[in-house]
Structure formats: structure tokens, C-alpha cells
Design a protein around this motif. Structure first.
Motif, mmCIF file in Angstrom:
data_model
loop_
_atom_site.group_PDB
_atom_site.id
_atom_site.type_symbol
_atom_site.label_atom_id
_atom_site.label_comp_id
_atom_site.label_asym_id
_atom_site.label_seq_id
_atom_site.Cartn_x
_atom_site.Cartn_y
_atom_site.Cartn_z
ATOM 1 N N VAL A 138 0.887 -1.110 -0.075
ATOM 2 C CA VAL A 138 -0.030 -0.265 0.303
ATOM 3 C C VAL A 138 1.067 1.233 0.029
ATOM 4 O O VAL A 138 1.518 1.631 0.309
ATOM 5 C CB VAL A 138 -0.943 -0.095 0.951
ATOM 6 C CG1 VAL A 138 -1.460 1.493 1.360
ATOM 7 C CG2 VAL A 138 -2.149 -1.306 1.327
ATOM 8 N N THR A 139 0.580 2.341 -0.684
ATOM 9 C CA THR A 139 1.086 3.428 -0.899
ATOM 10 C C THR A 139 0.161 4.397 -0.837
ATOM 11 O O THR A 139 -0.967 4.302 -1.340
ATOM 12 C CB THR A 139 2.324 3.950 -2.149
ATOM 13 O OG1 THR A 139 3.584 2.923 -2.069
ATOM 14 C CG2 THR A 139 2.343 5.586 -1.987
ATOM 15 N N ILE A 158 -5.914 -3.813 7.745
ATOM 16 C CA ILE A 158 -4.540 -3.968 8.251
ATOM 17 C C ILE A 158 -3.586 -3.098 7.639
ATOM 18 O O ILE A 158 -3.029 -2.221 8.288
ATOM 19 C CB ILE A 158 -4.096 -5.769 8.760
ATOM 20 C CG1 ILE A 158 -4.624 -6.306 9.731
ATOM 21 C CG2 ILE A 158 -2.353 -5.275 9.363
ATOM 22 C CD1 ILE A 158 -4.738 -7.694 9.955
ATOM 23 N N THR A 159 -2.804 -3.305 6.290
ATOM 24 C CA THR A 159 -1.684 -2.418 5.943
ATOM 25 C C THR A 159 -2.714 -0.694 5.603
ATOM 26 O O THR A 159 -1.323 -0.767 5.632
ATOM 27 C CB THR A 159 -1.656 -3.236 4.550
ATOM 28 O OG1 THR A 159 -1.610 -5.053 4.759
ATOM 29 C CG2 THR A 159 -0.398 -2.821 3.654
ATOM 30 N N MET A 160 -3.304 -1.192 5.000
ATOM 31 C CA MET A 160 -3.991 0.244 5.295
ATOM 32 C C MET A 160 -3.938 1.016 6.035
ATOM 33 O O MET A 160 -3.155 2.689 6.055
ATOM 34 C CB MET A 160 -5.565 0.909 4.463
ATOM 35 C CG MET A 160 -5.111 0.384 2.559
ATOM 36 S SD MET A 160 -6.408 0.232 1.865
ATOM 37 C CE MET A 160 -6.965 2.021 2.295
ATOM 38 N N GLY A 161 -4.691 0.578 7.444
ATOM 39 C CA GLY A 161 -4.333 1.348 8.729
ATOM 40 C C GLY A 161 -3.198 1.585 8.571
ATOM 41 O O GLY A 161 -2.805 2.975 9.658
ATOM 42 N N MET A 162 -1.912 0.785 8.839
ATOM 43 C CA MET A 162 -0.509 1.136 9.055
ATOM 44 C C MET A 162 -0.130 2.029 7.829
ATOM 45 O O MET A 162 0.749 2.854 8.898
ATOM 46 C CB MET A 162 0.060 0.022 8.815
ATOM 47 C CG MET A 162 -0.186 -2.144 9.650
ATOM 48 S SD MET A 162 0.697 -2.779 9.591
ATOM 49 C CE MET A 162 2.556 -2.711 9.131
ATOM 50 N N ALA A 163 -0.788 1.832 6.782
ATOM 51 C CA ALA A 163 0.219 3.218 6.542
ATOM 52 C C ALA A 163 -0.911 4.379 6.088
ATOM 53 O O ALA A 163 -0.096 5.281 6.375
ATOM 54 C CB ALA A 163 -0.453 2.847 4.545
#
Length: 199
Positions: free
Chosen positions: A17-18, A72-77
Motif C-alpha cells: 500500500v502507498t 490492516i496494511t492500509m491502516g498501517m500506512a
């Protein structure tokens, strides 16, 4: 610019994700799940967040791992792009009508994750997508993004309209909360001087 990239690899999924918080709403991505891609494009456009998502996962089993791990990954980004959250407005809310449906999303970029989910569906699936997975995505996104998030469908009949209004509400509320407040651009919006931890 408030930009972040995160790669997350497990035995079940590979997610990249960016995210650019100060973008124009450009979406580029694919998760292998058409309905999720449709929701993420709506999210990107209405949040004015430039979003690139690349996901592969064990969708031959079901969509659960890919949906949850994308959240999860979008929230981390998001958390990475927000940094110390200095200068943000912190709170945001939106009421989104969509034909016969109306949904409300309120959030606090508090760095204290919590989800209230008052959304009910009358169908188990939208196409091949299990409707129970929408809560899993919102839970994952709020948890790693550090968001206190309340999602309430006030009323509605069409299940597509119900969930799309929730994603658009999230987008509009997040856009409001993540904006830099010109009156307090150098301040963390908390009397504690930091966001996160205990009340």
C-alpha cells in the motif's frame, strides 16, 4: 507531503500500500476482489487520498484473509503518514445519503483504536463477497490506523447502497479529521500533548 508505503507479507497474503494524505483522490490498485476494489476506489476519491494497493492472497479459499489484511496494511500506512498527528483536526464526521439509504460515520484519529459497527445486511453475499467481511475490513483499518470509529447505518434497503454509503462516509470523515488545521498547525490536538495511550 504526508506519504507512506507499507509492505506486509504473510503465508496467506502479500499486500503493498502507498498512501498520500494530501492527494487528489487517485486510485490505482487491485486486490483480486472486484467489490473491494470498487469500495477502495470510492474511499480514495472521496477522501482525496491518493491510494495504490496491490494484493494477492488465498482467495481460492475465501476472501477473508485478503480483505482483513488489506485493511490492516492500509491502516498501517495511514498511521505512518499521520506521523505524530501534529496539526490535524483530529475529529471528523459525515452523513451520507445514497438513494433510500443513509449512513453516518464519526471518527477520532486518537491513536486509540475502537470500532462501533451498527450495520446490518439482509443478504449474506454481494456477488461473491461475504457481507460479514465488511466489518472485518473496518475493524482492521481502525485497529492499525489508530482510529476510534463509529459506523451507523440509519436506514436502507439495498445492501450495495448500505456499504457504499459507509465507505464514502469513512472517506469524508477521514478527509475532515486528517486535514491540517491552519489555526493550530504546530500543535498536537490533545491537552496531553500526545495522541494515544489512556484518556
Amino acid at each position: 507531503m504526508r506519504v507512506a508505503s507499507v509492505d506486509r507479507v504473510t503465508r496467506e497474503t502479500q499486500i503493498s500500500v502507498t498512501l498520500n494524505l494530501d492527494g487528489t483522490g487517485q486510485f490505482d490498485g487491485g486486490t483480486g476482489i472486484g467489490f473491494l476494489d470498487h469500495m477502495l476506489e470510492n474511499f480514495s476519491r472521496h477522501a482525496l487520498i491518493d491510494l495504490t494497493v496491490r494484493a494477492t492472497g488465498d482467495i481460492h479459499i475465501d476472501f477473508h484473509h485478503t480483505v482483513e489484511d488489506t485493511g490492516i496494511t492500509m491502516g498501517m500506512a495511514l498511521a505512518k503518514a499521520l506521523g505524530d498527528r501534529k496539526g490535524i483536526r483530529r475529529y471528523g464526521s459525515a452523513v451520507i445519503p445514497m438513494d433510500e439509504t443513509c449512513s453516518e460515520v464519526s471518527l477520532d484519529l486518537s491513536n486509540r483504536p475502537y470500532l462501533i459497527w451498527k450495520v446490518a445486511f439482509t443478504r449474506d453475499k454481494l456477488g461473491e463477497f461475504d457481507t460479514e467481511l465488511f466489518k472485518e475490513w473496518f475493524q482492521a483499518f481502525s485497529q492499525t490506523g489508530g482510529i476510534t470509529l463509529h459506523v451507523v447505518n440509519r436506514y436502507g434497503e439495498n445492501n450495495h447502497h448500505i456499504i457504499e454509503s459507509c465507505f464514502k462516509g469513512l472517506a469524508r470523515a477521514l478527509r475532515m479529521a486528517a486535514e491540517i488545521d491552519p489555526r493550530a498547525a504546530e500543535a498536537v490536538p490533545s491537552t496531553k500533548g500526545t495522541l494515544g495511550g489512556s484518556l
